[in-house]
Design a protein around this motif. Sequence first.
Motif, PDB file in Angstrom:
ATOM      1  N   THR A 288       0.996  -1.231   0.039  1.00  0.00           N
ATOM      2  CA  THR A 288      -0.013  -0.156   0.061  1.00  0.00           C
ATOM      3  C   THR A 288       0.983   1.010  -0.067  1.00  0.00           C
ATOM      4  OG1 THR A 288      -1.902   1.006   1.151  1.00  0.00           O
ATOM      5  CG2 THR A 288      -0.144   0.348   2.498  1.00  0.00           C
ATOM      6  N   ASP A 289       0.216   2.173   0.178  1.00  0.00           N
ATOM      7  CA  ASP A 289       0.922   3.556   0.078  1.00  0.00           C
ATOM      8  C   ASP A 289       1.270   4.038   1.661  1.00  0.00           C
ATOM      9  OD1 ASP A 289       1.576   6.638   0.428  1.00  0.00           O
ATOM     10  OD2 ASP A 289       0.782   6.596  -1.782  1.00  0.00           O
ATOM     11  N   GLU A 290       2.629   4.050   1.922  1.00  0.00           N
ATOM     12  CA  GLU A 290       2.906   4.020   3.393  1.00  0.00           C
ATOM     13  C   GLU A 290       2.605   5.306   4.054  1.00  0.00           C
ATOM     14  OE1 GLU A 290       6.814   3.010   6.172  1.00  0.00           O
ATOM     15  OE2 GLU A 290       7.057   3.248   4.053  1.00  0.00           O
ATOM     16  N   THR A 291       2.751   6.210   3.264  1.00  0.00           N
ATOM     17  CA  THR A 291       2.419   7.739   3.605  1.00  0.00           C
ATOM     18  C   THR A 291       1.024   7.732   4.023  1.00  0.00           C
ATOM     19  OG1 THR A 291       4.175   8.642   2.102  1.00  0.00           O
ATOM     20  CG2 THR A 291       2.574  10.182   3.039  1.00  0.00           C
ATOM     21  N   LEU A 292       0.261   7.434   3.323  1.00  0.00           N
ATOM     22  CA  LEU A 292      -1.171   7.596   3.368  1.00  0.00           C
ATOM     23  C   LEU A 292      -1.762   6.642   4.558  1.00  0.00           C
ATOM     24  CD1 LEU A 292      -2.867   7.531  -0.227  1.00  0.00           C
ATOM     25  CD2 LEU A 292      -2.296   9.450   1.406  1.00  0.00           C
ATOM     26  N   LEU A 293      -1.033   5.568   4.862  1.00  0.00           N
ATOM     27  CA  LEU A 293      -1.052   4.616   5.933  1.00  0.00           C
ATOM     28  C   LEU A 293      -0.816   5.114   7.192  1.00  0.00           C
ATOM     29  CD1 LEU A 293      -2.400   1.953   6.651  1.00  0.00           C
ATOM     30  CD2 LEU A 293       0.120   0.997   6.380  1.00  0.00           C
ATOM     31  N   ILE A 294       0.320   6.140   7.159  1.00  0.00           N
ATOM     32  CA  ILE A 294       0.815   6.815   8.213  1.00  0.00           C
ATOM     33  C   ILE A 294      -0.226   7.768   8.769  1.00  0.00           C
ATOM     34  CG2 ILE A 294       2.374   8.419   9.081  1.00  0.00           C
ATOM     35  CD1 ILE A 294       4.772   6.911   7.238  1.00  0.00           C
ATOM     36  N   SER A 295      -0.772   8.625   7.777  1.00  0.00           N
ATOM     37  CA  SER A 295      -1.859   9.570   7.949  1.00  0.00           C
ATOM     38  C   SER A 295      -2.918   9.011   8.639  1.00  0.00           C
ATOM     39  CB  SER A 295      -2.289  10.343   6.627  1.00  0.00           C
ATOM     40  OG  SER A 295      -1.085  10.890   5.772  1.00  0.00           O
ATOM     41  N   LEU A 296      -3.525   7.793   8.195  1.00  0.00           N
ATOM     42  CA  LEU A 296      -4.691   7.088   8.556  1.00  0.00           C
ATOM     43  C   LEU A 296      -4.401   6.877  10.360  1.00  0.00           C
ATOM     44  CD1 LEU A 296      -5.748   4.626   5.971  1.00  0.00           C
ATOM     45  CD2 LEU A 296      -6.920   6.585   6.663  1.00  0.00           C
TER      46      LEU A 296
END
Length: 566
Positions: free
Chosen positions: A444-452
């Motif tokens: 997945t997109d790690e940056t977006l997962l971090i944001s979540l």
Amino acid sequence: MRPQKAINKKNALLIITFLVLITLTYVIALILGYSLTRNYVENEFNTVKVEVFDQSLNLYNDFFQNRIGEVSYYQGYLDSTSAKRYADSVLKNYPIVERILFADVQISNYYLNHGFSIHEMYLAPKAIYQFGDEVHPDSVVYYSAAKDSTLSLTKADEFNTMAVKFASFIEAADSAKVLSGSEVFNSFYSVNSAKISYMTIPRRDEIRIFKQFMEGKLQDTSIYEFDIMTFYLNPQNLDIRNVHPELYQNISIQPLFFDSYEADPSVIVTQMPLSGALSDYKLYFRSSKTFLKKEINNLFTPIGIAISAIYLFLVLIGYLIYKNLKINFRMFKLQYDFVNNLSHEFKTPVSVIKIAGSNIRNGKTLTDVERNYYGKILDEESDKLNNLLNTLLSFTQLENKVFKLKKKEVELDEFCRNMVNSYRVKHPDFDIQYTIQGVEVIETDETLLISLFQNLIDNAYKYSSYEKKYLRINIYKQKREIFFKFEDKGIGIPKDEQKHIFKKFYRIQSQHNQQGSVGLGLAFCKEVVNLMNGEIFVESKKGKGSTFTIALPAELNHKGNSLVNE
């Protein structure tokens, strides 16, 4: 906000006025519609009786116009047997005919006993017969010249009437002309109350001979045979055909001067006089208002439905206008709160940075501790500003569909450990732990997962009381999806608010978010999850806590042992 509230109140007043007006119009339309329908039915009650009249007299008219004239076809040669066959046919097919009198008449220029004479022309009945369902067989022969010594005026009444008419016709007739319809009717028909007499119409050469008889210009020993038929009618046997049973409750035959003495205002009456031999009678129509009300209701029902449909359509328009105004007001309020909160979010770090910078600039000598302290403040507040701007920018990109996923393999245990440890350092009072079951890696997109993770962890900490800073993160796989469950013991979300929390700028009215929230966090999470082809759910009870669950597609993962971090 006050001018906007005043405008909203004004709009609400206009909508209420609109609804009141259309409701009044609706009620008036129903009343007028019902009144017009009632008037229409009552008018129909008085006018369509002509249709009942025509249908009811069809059989009588057929008898008068077609069957009576058939007597002339026999040219005077009817006898008792053939006359009976004719009479039986008429009595069978026309119930209105109750009795038939048949006079077998002779015409000559020599004297005939018990007859009628004018100048040298003599008319006399050879025999008179009567036919009818109630006529006794012994009474069929009404009069016989061979047996009866006299002919009473009563028995000879119709014969005398027709003999006078016939004599008058012969006296004025022109044998060179064809008889007109009016001459035939006036001379060979006698129409009285409930009685019609008819005499055989003579041929043109017979008319000439009879005229010579009357003038004494011809001596002829011949005897000419003619027939006179008298039909006695019973108007009560008229076949009444109520072709409008929805309007007429009762139709009867009454004497022309019959007058009902009913004074009941709940009954409506109309009448129509009959004609010809039935002119002493009339059709009497009678219906109660209760009976007519059924027809009024039947006709008014579709009208009422149409009026109601228009009214409901206008109400729907009013509701949509109100809903649109309400949404606009809510959007205005959300944007207003957003601007205020965003201003506060920017203003606070800027003020802190300015104070720290001022202290650094004005401080003549700063110890290492003070320098580190102010540096930390500058870093933290700068990060806040940077995170806020990044969130706004990312949210805009997500909404405009310009953000593209940068997928890579993410080791979930390492990822969660780093996230959890950073929050433990940042918030020592935060009881945060995670577990991973059946999955190690997700693509997945790690940056977006971090944001979540950041948004949901921040909310769990922020919306919890001091003694309940608690969060459990559970990651597991089911079928082709990986679930991330965030369970806290915070203040919870009221049930009626749960359907709104993922909307942009929406903020729950609570003491925990009066400051420091712009209503973008969960909306941002929703957009991110949608972009990642996943789903996000919430389960919450007020005062008990909330559980947010994210389901993402397991595009790439490896099974492994369960991992528990405490």
